[in-house]
Enzyme design. Sequence first.
Site, PDB file in Angstrom:
ATOM      1  N   ALA A   1     -51.419 -60.619   3.460  1.00  0.00           N
ATOM      2  CA  ALA A   1     -51.222 -59.175   3.437  1.00  0.00           C
ATOM      3  C   ALA A   1     -49.804 -58.887   2.973  1.00  0.00           C
ATOM      4  CB  ALA A   1     -51.454 -58.586   4.822  1.00  0.00           C
TER       5      ALA A   1
ATOM      6  N   ASP B   1     -40.665 -60.109   4.368  1.00  0.00           N
ATOM      7  CA  ASP B   1     -41.382 -60.975   5.310  1.00  0.00           C
ATOM      8  C   ASP B   1     -42.736 -61.411   4.770  1.00  0.00           C
ATOM      9  OD1 ASP B   1     -39.282 -60.737   7.113  1.00  0.00           O
ATOM     10  OD2 ASP B   1     -40.186 -59.044   8.156  1.00  0.00           O
ATOM     11  N   SER B   2     -43.504 -60.458   4.273  1.00  0.00           N
ATOM     12  CA  SER B   2     -44.832 -60.805   3.773  1.00  0.00           C
ATOM     13  C   SER B   2     -44.747 -61.610   2.476  1.00  0.00           C
ATOM     14  CB  SER B   2     -45.686 -59.547   3.576  1.00  0.00           C
ATOM     15  OG  SER B   2     -45.072 -58.637   2.684  1.00  0.00           O
TER      16      SER B   2
ATOM     17  N   CYS C   1     -52.567 -49.948  14.750  1.00  0.00           N
ATOM     18  CA  CYS C   1     -52.752 -50.380  13.368  1.00  0.00           C
ATOM     19  C   CYS C   1     -53.031 -51.882  13.309  1.00  0.00           C
ATOM     20  CB  CYS C   1     -51.514 -50.034  12.550  1.00  0.00           C
ATOM     21  SG  CYS C   1     -51.609 -50.552  10.814  1.00  0.00           S
TER      22      CYS C   1
ATOM     23  N   CYS D   1     -44.782 -45.474   9.616  1.00  0.00           N
ATOM     24  CA  CYS D   1     -44.933 -45.369   8.158  1.00  0.00           C
ATOM     25  C   CYS D   1     -45.462 -44.024   7.691  1.00  0.00           C
ATOM     26  CB  CYS D   1     -45.821 -46.498   7.643  1.00  0.00           C
ATOM     27  SG  CYS D   1     -47.558 -46.407   8.185  1.00  0.00           S
TER      28      CYS D   1
END
Length: 358
Positions: A6, A12-13, A92, A188
């Site tokens: 993801a 980080d991702s 989420c 977000c």
Amino acid sequence: MTIAVALSGGSDSLLSLGLLQRAGHAVLGLHAHFLPPDEKRRALAEAIAAQCGHLGVPFTAVDLSREFAARVIAPFIAAYAAGKTPNPCAACNRDMKFGLLLETAHSLGAARLATGHYARLEEADGGPALFRGADASRDQSYFLSLVAKDALSRVVFPLAGRKKADNPAALAALVLAPPLPRESREVCFVPGDDYRAFLSASGATLSGPGPILLPDGARLGTHQGLWRHTIGQRKGLGIGWREPLYVLAKDTARNALRVGPESLLHTHGCRAEAPNCLVPPDRWPETVLAQTCYRMRPRPARATVADGVLAVVFEEPVTRATPGQVAALYDARGRVLAGATVIDGPGDADLVFPPKLG
């Protein structure tokens, strides 16, 4: 085994993707539009795709904005309207990232989904065990405590043993540049992190003005909506008193804001609903470590589950838990035992066992 990663656009991702590929895994990049994909968000997806292209990794972007609106934003608004202070990131993780996005990854042929969360998974007792990550300053196990055990069995956390401060050098070594060099810790979907303006513009039916009351019922002033306040709040109450006052509770039945001195802000316990037990309660240690907000230092407590309600009693008084927030339980090794959504912080007499530990 293919692993979908993801990708949000942050470091980080993206580092998670690079590390997994370098380790020899077959990977694919997966970006979810949780908000309607306007020009700016489509450009971000294209920038992420370019980074995947640099690695020779297939990339897919999916629009989950309608589902996100229904499963995260709408409950967020409804919770505030009901006098609670919700935790949308935990919702989420449970419903979107390790719910619909995990299902999307499977539909693309991936056996697992990797994310850039700072948390650790180990095999224990024939299933996944969730632990705190190595970087205490970035640990996200608290926000993951509502994720079902079945979902965690299909998840990978490549950053489990890493420190955030080491990421720039690691990305440079992989010749990767995150499209979002700075990562926000704000909600977000709330512009500027101004939740009051967001709620005002939502069109939801929100509480109006009502009394601000002391514990003895004396009225000190008028609040402009319970949704504008949260437990423990000191500033912005618009009232004067001989000592600082804090929000103790939101009395939705009377539309009253209950306030009092700091000495009344502390309690021995709280209750939480819909516990997600990652370890069966009968295997919890007698003394657990409980945390009822992200920035709280875990405190020794006792905990039980009965009739779908988690009851927590702390060894020493703590700041009142906020309804809508997450209560997470850990053992001494940092393993997550359970997570649940706080209902209230009842008085000690309402709890099912003595507040003091022997």
